[in-house]
Design an enzyme around this catalytic site. Structure first.
Site, PDB file in Angstrom:
ATOM      1  N   PHE A   1      52.359  43.725 -32.200  1.00 47.60           N
ATOM      2  CA  PHE A   1      53.020  44.994 -32.486  1.00 47.60           C
ATOM      3  C   PHE A   1      51.941  46.077 -32.462  1.00 47.60           C
ATOM      4  O   PHE A   1      50.866  45.890 -33.024  1.00 47.60           O
ATOM      5  CB  PHE A   1      53.669  44.900 -33.871  1.00 47.60           C
ATOM      6  CG  PHE A   1      54.557  46.048 -34.220  1.00 47.60           C
ATOM      7  CD1 PHE A   1      55.915  46.019 -33.908  1.00 47.60           C
ATOM      8  CD2 PHE A   1      54.052  47.160 -34.878  1.00 47.60           C
ATOM      9  CE1 PHE A   1      56.740  47.074 -34.253  1.00 47.60           C
ATOM     10  CE2 PHE A   1      54.881  48.217 -35.222  1.00 47.60           C
ATOM     11  CZ  PHE A   1      56.222  48.178 -34.913  1.00 47.60           C
TER      12      PHE A   1
ATOM     13  N   ASP B   1      50.472  38.365 -40.221  1.00 48.26           N
ATOM     14  CA  ASP B   1      51.503  39.394 -40.305  1.00 48.26           C
ATOM     15  C   ASP B   1      52.855  38.683 -40.290  1.00 48.26           C
ATOM     16  O   ASP B   1      53.197  38.015 -39.313  1.00 48.26           O
ATOM     17  CB  ASP B   1      51.382  40.368 -39.123  1.00 48.26           C
ATOM     18  CG  ASP B   1      52.340  41.539 -39.260  1.00 48.26           C
ATOM     19  OD1 ASP B   1      53.473  41.317 -39.739  1.00 48.26           O
ATOM     20  OD2 ASP B   1      51.963  42.664 -38.888  1.00 48.26           O
TER      21      ASP B   1
ATOM     22  N   TYR C   1      61.615  45.919 -45.024  1.00 52.02           N
ATOM     23  CA  TYR C   1      62.858  46.581 -44.596  1.00 52.02           C
ATOM     24  C   TYR C   1      63.550  45.849 -43.460  1.00 52.02           C
ATOM     25  O   TYR C   1      64.591  46.273 -42.993  1.00 52.02           O
ATOM     26  CB  TYR C   1      62.607  48.050 -44.218  1.00 52.02           C
ATOM     27  CG  TYR C   1      61.479  48.279 -43.225  1.00 52.02           C
ATOM     28  CD1 TYR C   1      61.648  48.022 -41.872  1.00 52.02           C
ATOM     29  CD2 TYR C   1      60.241  48.758 -43.660  1.00 52.02           C
ATOM     30  CE1 TYR C   1      60.618  48.225 -40.977  1.00 52.02           C
ATOM     31  CE2 TYR C   1      59.204  48.964 -42.771  1.00 52.02           C
ATOM     32  CZ  TYR C   1      59.393  48.701 -41.430  1.00 52.02           C
ATOM     33  OH  TYR C   1      58.372  48.893 -40.543  1.00 52.02           O
TER      34      TYR C   1
ATOM     35  N   ARG D   1      67.091  42.899 -27.403  1.00 49.53           N
ATOM     36  CA  ARG D   1      66.653  42.102 -28.558  1.00 49.53           C
ATOM     37  C   ARG D   1      67.797  42.024 -29.572  1.00 49.53           C
ATOM     38  O   ARG D   1      68.362  43.038 -29.958  1.00 49.53           O
ATOM     39  CB  ARG D   1      65.430  42.791 -29.175  1.00 49.53           C
ATOM     40  CG  ARG D   1      64.511  41.891 -29.931  1.00 49.53           C
ATOM     41  CD  ARG D   1      63.298  42.659 -30.438  1.00 49.53           C
ATOM     42  NE  ARG D   1      63.666  43.676 -31.408  1.00 49.53           N
ATOM     43  CZ  ARG D   1      62.887  44.062 -32.430  1.00 49.53           C
ATOM     44  NH1 ARG D   1      61.700  43.517 -32.587  1.00 49.53           N
ATOM     45  NH2 ARG D   1      63.282  44.982 -33.266  1.00 49.53           N
TER      46      ARG D   1
HETATM   47  C1  PLP Z   1      57.792  46.139 -38.111  1.00 48.41           C
HETATM   48  C2  PLP Z   1      56.353  45.810 -37.936  1.00 48.41           C
HETATM   49  C3  PLP Z   1      55.369  46.661 -38.426  1.00 48.41           C
HETATM   50  C4  PLP Z   1      55.762  47.952 -39.081  1.00 48.41           C
HETATM   51  O1  PLP Z   1      54.709  48.629 -39.652  1.00 48.41           O
HETATM   52  P1  PLP Z   1      55.017  49.920 -40.524  1.00 48.41           P
HETATM   53  O2  PLP Z   1      53.729  50.308 -41.062  1.00 48.41           O
HETATM   54  O3  PLP Z   1      56.044  49.519 -41.549  1.00 48.41           O
HETATM   55  O4  PLP Z   1      55.617  50.936 -39.623  1.00 48.41           O
HETATM   56  C5  PLP Z   1      54.049  46.282 -38.276  1.00 48.41           C
HETATM   57  N1  PLP Z   1      53.721  45.115 -37.667  1.00 48.41           N
HETATM   58  C6  PLP Z   1      54.651  44.285 -37.171  1.00 48.41           C
HETATM   59  C7  PLP Z   1      54.254  43.009 -36.517  1.00 48.41           C
HETATM   60  C8  PLP Z   1      56.000  44.607 -37.283  1.00 48.41           C
HETATM   61  O5  PLP Z   1      56.931  43.801 -36.794  1.00 48.41           O
END
Ligand code: PLP
Length: 428
Positions: free
Chosen positions: A157, A226, A251, A400
């Site tokens: 991500f 993560d 969330y 997705r």
């Molecule tokens: C959803 C997601 C995020 C989101 O990060 P935010 O700081 O909440 O915007 C980060 N890493 C991964 C792998 C995600 O799926």
């Protein structure tokens, strides 16, 4: 009257799927939990086909809980009380009397069983992005100085990749992106730490947390996980795997609400060595001493930074009530059955060759989503949404669909496949 294989005579394959969905929903031990979410009771979004049982009174099919989990019904009453009484009437007294001050650790302990952690190792606050930064820099600071490299999942991500790059620059390390499946093998005597996704957000591929952690440890590197797309979707076993640090958002599958704060896990025996790159007054051993020099708190609070986001923290607290008594093995079983059933419906209904799943078939490698490669995916998802099937589109060519076992029904999976087939036939 039945044919030998059990399908009543005269029924089409589609009718057979309708019957299967109905039987699966009836036998679903998690089905009662759906009532604890605000979902469309009987939506008008799709002009239902005549006598189409899969479209009967279903409203919008929500398959985007891996982006923003649905609202659980306990959140609004709780927030009403938090705002009216705790904030409105008690005002500053609530930091003590309503337990606001310790909410980050208390709520961390509620998430702990969902990620296989004993109490006292999670703290909730800040975004996932910020926690990735804290975890990765702290991991690098724990590693011996001669280890000069950080590994990161090459398809991660984006935020994780950006922050890993900045963390590397800040600590004078080299960042080496490696495909997630090869991270364990890539670690060597130069590796300080690796940042790995448990489930790939794009493909839904699940990685073996225990095996990758063990391989990283064998190479002398720390494992930073993560869990954004795994916590709440499947059992996670941080303690059992000996994972070093982990982060995740609340969330998505945890339904904490838009922008709900993330969590940070630091394994108990590493906590004394956790040297935060963002030491704030909330991570001080004596926050109200207002001392000029920083003395880190012991335990999980060391991962805090500043004043906690009380309103969103307490919305999350209320959202977590739905997990009380939920068996994660049942969640996993349903997630796999739902994604299997969806893939089966897609194969049966969507014209051959028009979509291809990039999500692994093997259960051991599948998270709780299905991603389909499809021409004109952006347009197709727009059409799906207009017809009441909400998933999301990931550029350039992925549809997705997230399957959240607490509130997705088998009938939803079937209807999504059916509408997808209609849309794709319409764009032929
Ligand atoms: C959803 C997601 C995020 C989101 O990060 P935010 O700081 O909440 O915007 C980060 N890493 C991964 C792998 C995600 O799926």
């Amino acid at each position: 009257m039945s044919e030998p294989h059990g399908r009543p005579a005269g029924l089409s394959p589609y009718d057979g799927l309708v019957a299967r969905a109905s039987a699966l929903d009836t036998g679903d031990p998690l089905a009662p939990l759906r009532d604890r979410f605000m979902l469309d009771p009987a939506g008008p979004a799709v002009p239902a086909g005549p006598a189409d049982p899969a479209q009967d009174g279903n409203g919008t099919v929500y398959l985007d809980g891996n982006s923003l989990g649905a609202l659980s019904t306990g959140v609004l009453p709780r927030l009403t009380d938090v705002v009216n009484r705790e904030w409105g009437e008690l005002r500053i007294r609530s930091w003590e009397e309503s337990g606001w001050w310790t909410a980050p650790e208390r709520i961390g302990d509620r998430i702990a069983p969902l990620v296989g952690a004993a109490p006292g190792q999670l703290v909730v606050g800040d975004s996932t992005s910020v926690n990735v930064f804290k975890a990765l820099v702290a991991a690098v600071r724990m590693a011996p100085a001669e280890r000069t490299e950080i590994l990161v999942d090459a398809d991660t991500f984006p935020t994780d990749g950006y922050i890993a790059a900045s963390a590397a620059r800040l600590t004078g390390h080299t960042l080496r992106p490696v495909p997630a499946a090869g991270i364990a093998a890539a670690a060597g005597p130069q590796t300080a730490a690796a940042l790995v996704n448990h489930v790939d957000y794009r493909t839904g591929r699940l990685h073996d947390l225990a095996a990758v952690t063990a391989a990283l440890h064998a190479a002398g590197a720390l494992a930073v996980w993560d869990l954004c797309h795994s916590a709440g979707a499947l059992p996670v076993a941080l303690d059992a795997a000996g994972a070093d640090l982990a982060v995740g958002c609340t969330y998505k599958y945890l339904n904490g609400g838009p922008g709900a704060p993330a969590y940070l896990y630091v394994r108990r025996d590493l906590q004394p060595r956790f040297d935060s790159p963002l030491p704030g007054w909330n991570s001080h051993a004596d926050p109200f001493g207002m001392a000029g020099d920083f003395q880190p708190a012991q335990g999980a609070p060391r991962g805090r930074v500043g004043t906690p986001e009380i309103l969103s923290l307490l919305a999350l607290d209320a959202a977590l009530d739905v997990w009380d008594g939920v068996d994660l093995a049942e969640v996993r079983a349903k997630s796999l059955a739902l994604t299997d059933f969806f893939l089966e419906c897609v194969a049966a209904l969507v014209p051959a060759g028009r979509v291809a799943s990039v999500t692994p078939q093997a259960h051991a490698e599948r998270g709780s989503q299905v991603s389909l490669r499809c021409a004109d995916a952006g347009k197709v998802m727009g059409e799906l949404t207009a017809r009441g099937v909400v998933g999301d589109y990931r550029r350039p060519d992925l549809l997705r669909f997230g399957f959240t076992p607490l509130y997705t029904r088998y009938a939803d999976a079937l209807r999504a496949a059916r509408v997808l087939a209609d849309v794709i036939e319409g764009t032929a």
